[in-house]
Write a protein that holds these residues in place. Structure first.
Motif, PDB file in Angstrom:
ATOM      1  N   PHE A   1       0.828  -1.208   0.000  1.00  0.00           N
ATOM      2  CA  PHE A   1       0.000   0.000   0.000  1.00  0.00           C
ATOM      3  C   PHE A   1       0.859   1.253   0.000  1.00  0.00           C
ATOM      4  CE2 PHE A   1      -2.432   3.274   2.303  1.00  0.00           C
ATOM      5  CZ  PHE A   1      -3.522   3.378   1.453  1.00  0.00           C
TER       6      PHE A   1
ATOM      7  N   HIS B   1       2.555   1.798  -3.320  1.00  0.00           N
ATOM      8  CA  HIS B   1       1.612   2.208  -4.364  1.00  0.00           C
ATOM      9  C   HIS B   1       1.370   3.712  -4.353  1.00  0.00           C
ATOM     10  CE1 HIS B   1      -1.385   1.514  -7.382  1.00  0.00           C
ATOM     11  NE2 HIS B   1      -2.357   2.037  -6.647  1.00  0.00           N
ATOM     12  N   GLN B   2       1.802   4.385  -3.299  1.00  0.00           N
ATOM     13  CA  GLN B   2       1.639   5.831  -3.236  1.00  0.00           C
ATOM     14  C   GLN B   2       2.707   6.508  -4.099  1.00  0.00           C
ATOM     15  OE1 GLN B   2      -1.130   6.714  -1.577  1.00  0.00           O
ATOM     16  NE2 GLN B   2      -1.310   4.509  -1.194  1.00  0.00           N
TER      17      GLN B   2
ATOM     18  N   TYR C   1       0.839  -8.222  -3.858  1.00  0.00           N
ATOM     19  CA  TYR C   1      -0.201  -7.261  -3.492  1.00  0.00           C
ATOM     20  C   TYR C   1      -0.075  -5.975  -4.304  1.00  0.00           C
ATOM     21  CZ  TYR C   1      -1.500 -10.062   0.580  1.00  0.00           C
ATOM     22  OH  TYR C   1      -1.943 -11.058   1.401  1.00  0.00           O
TER      23      TYR C   1
ATOM     24  N   LEU D   1      -2.856  -4.076  -6.437  1.00  0.00           N
ATOM     25  CA  LEU D   1      -3.226  -2.676  -6.215  1.00  0.00           C
ATOM     26  C   LEU D   1      -3.231  -1.878  -7.513  1.00  0.00           C
ATOM     27  CD1 LEU D   1      -1.261  -1.869  -2.930  1.00  0.00           C
ATOM     28  CD2 LEU D   1      -3.743  -1.965  -3.209  1.00  0.00           C
TER      29      LEU D   1
ATOM     30  N   ILE E   1      -6.556  -1.838  -9.347  1.00  0.00           N
ATOM     31  CA  ILE E   1      -7.723  -1.173  -8.757  1.00  0.00           C
ATOM     32  C   ILE E   1      -7.910   0.181  -9.435  1.00  0.00           C
ATOM     33  CG2 ILE E   1      -8.700  -0.225  -6.637  1.00  0.00           C
ATOM     34  CD1 ILE E   1      -7.140  -2.274  -5.078  1.00  0.00           C
TER      35      ILE E   1
ATOM     36  N   THR F   1      -8.245   3.924 -10.146  1.00  0.00           N
ATOM     37  CA  THR F   1      -7.826   5.090  -9.354  1.00  0.00           C
ATOM     38  C   THR F   1      -8.990   6.005  -9.002  1.00  0.00           C
ATOM     39  OG1 THR F   1      -7.301   6.277 -11.415  1.00  0.00           O
ATOM     40  CG2 THR F   1      -5.520   5.037 -10.346  1.00  0.00           C
TER      41      THR F   1
ATOM     42  N   TYR G   1      -9.914   5.797  -5.315  1.00  0.00           N
ATOM     43  CA  TYR G   1      -9.048   6.545  -4.410  1.00  0.00           C
ATOM     44  C   TYR G   1      -9.291   8.053  -4.541  1.00  0.00           C
ATOM     45  CZ  TYR G   1      -6.501   2.171  -3.742  1.00  0.00           C
ATOM     46  OH  TYR G   1      -6.167   0.885  -3.434  1.00  0.00           O
TER      47      TYR G   1
ATOM     48  N   PHE H   1      -7.350   2.336   3.276  1.00  0.00           N
ATOM     49  CA  PHE H   1      -6.744   1.009   3.309  1.00  0.00           C
ATOM     50  C   PHE H   1      -7.761  -0.071   3.666  1.00  0.00           C
ATOM     51  CE2 PHE H   1      -4.538  -2.324   5.727  1.00  0.00           C
ATOM     52  CZ  PHE H   1      -3.670  -2.785   4.756  1.00  0.00           C
TER      53      PHE H   1
ATOM     54  N   THR I   1      -8.955  -0.713  -0.214  1.00  0.00           N
ATOM     55  CA  THR I   1      -7.871  -1.598  -0.645  1.00  0.00           C
ATOM     56  C   THR I   1      -8.134  -3.042  -0.268  1.00  0.00           C
ATOM     57  OG1 THR I   1      -6.300   0.232  -0.416  1.00  0.00           O
ATOM     58  CG2 THR I   1      -5.400  -1.997  -0.508  1.00  0.00           C
TER      59      THR I   1
ATOM     60  N   LEU J   1      -8.939  -6.303  -2.837  1.00  0.00           N
ATOM     61  CA  LEU J   1      -7.843  -7.266  -2.986  1.00  0.00           C
ATOM     62  C   LEU J   1      -8.194  -8.651  -2.455  1.00  0.00           C
ATOM     63  CD1 LEU J   1      -4.581  -5.294  -2.109  1.00  0.00           C
ATOM     64  CD2 LEU J   1      -5.357  -6.071  -4.342  1.00  0.00           C
TER      65      LEU J   1
END
Length: 328
Positions: free
Chosen positions: A114, A117-118, A197, A201, A204, A206, A209, A223, A227, A231
């Motif tokens: 997670f 992924h930022q 993972y 991610l 998914i 965007t 988010y 999260f 998320t 997942l």
């Protein structure tokens, strides 16, 4: 006077019967190179995969030391396995190590994925750094962990002594051995699961988010409410593979503690016990019985994990409508 010859369309139906022998031979000749091209895989699988599986099933009903005659004993190996206290001790050790390692490992892998992924700098470097333990030599890793968790000169005990605390017998006590092996598993496979993972991610949308940020959701809410639910198929995959890998744990305790499994056989796992019976005691029949018992245990736990995770997956509109219709 010229005559125009006309042709009438033939009313005879095309042959619909089986193809002729020549056509069959021609098809076989055309398909032969294709079968020859893929035959090495099937030959290798039959020799090194299928035959050992079938032979191990046969061996589990026999008594054989690898040299003499094979004697058929029926279910005697399985009857002894049920009453073997060392086997059940290995089962208990395996489940404790699996519990101590798998749950923290998957949670840490989810958090790391997670964060990766930022939008952070040096993402590629962090991916390589987290995945590197998975491809590190197990012997080198065992030497490092043996130095870190050593009872006398270990780095952890040295730090505890510097803080004025009592030392911990990591490699000479039951729970110390289990915690040390669990730490090795977590260190080795957390990055591997984090990469899996991270791939999930990236699939998914965007928009979810972005909508959460507009609504003022923080990282914890994003999260746990976006998320994790999205997942669930990836989590199911990692839980099942980690369960199978945890129940078949062998390399970590064998390299760190040897074939004895440490003090009081606290690090004796099912596969290590099966290895000792087959290749140390040369009881291949009983070793095969242990292997198939492990297969049944792993299959049962894989099914349980699949049911627990899949039943909690979010319903699609069609499934939700069908459920509401069933309630009516």
């Amino acid at each position: 006077m010229s005559t125009i010859a006309t042709t009438r369309p033939s009313t005879e139906a095309a042959p619909t019967g089986p193809p002729s022998r020549d056509r069959k031979r021609r098809r076989r000749r055309e398909a032969l190179p294709l079968y020859l091209a893929i035959s090495p895989f099937y030959v290798l699988f039959a020799v090194f995969g299928l035959f050992p599986i079938v032979f191990s099933i046969v061996l589990s009903f026999t008594d054989w030391d690898g040299m003499g005659d094979i004697s058929f004993v029926g279910l005697a190996q399985y009857q002894y396995l049920i009453t073997d206290t060392r086997f059940w001790n290995a089962v208990g050790n395996t489940f404790i190590i699996w519990f101590l390692s798998t749950i923290p490992m998957l949670f840490l892998a989810m958090v790391i994925a997670f964060l990766l992924h930022q939008n952070i700098r040096f993402t590629s470097f962090y991916r390589v750094a987290f995945f590197l333990p998975n491809v590190t030599s197990m012997v080198a890793m065992a030497i490092v962990f043996g130095s870190v968790f050593s009872d006398t000169f270990g780095l952890i005990n040295s730090a505890l002594t510097a803080l004025g605390l009592d030392t911990v017998p990591w490699l000479s006590s039951s729970w110390g051995i289990k915690i040390t092996i669990s730490a090795m598993v977590i260190w080795r496979f957390t990055g591997y699961n984090a990469i899996i993972y991270l791939a999930g991610l990236q699939s998914i949308p965007t928009d979810l988010y972005d909508a959460a940020k507009v609504d003022g959701a923080n990282l914890a809410q994003v999260f746990f409410r976006i998320t994790v639910p999205m997942l669930r198929p990836i989590i199911l995959f990692t839980v099942i593979t980690s369960t199978i890998g945890g129940l078949s744990l062998f390399t970590e305790p064998q390299v760190l503690l040897g074939n004895s499994g440490g003090a009081g056989e606290a690090g004796m796992t099912i596969v290590l016990y099966q290895y000792n019976q087959a290749f140390t005691e040369f009881d291949f029949g009983y070793g095969s019985a242990i292997a198939w018992a492990l297969f049944l245990i792993a299959a049962v736990f894989a099914i349980i994990n699949w049911r627990l995770v899949s039943e909690r997956s979010p319903r699609t509109p069609r499934r939700r409508a069908a459920a509401e219709e069933a309630r009516r």
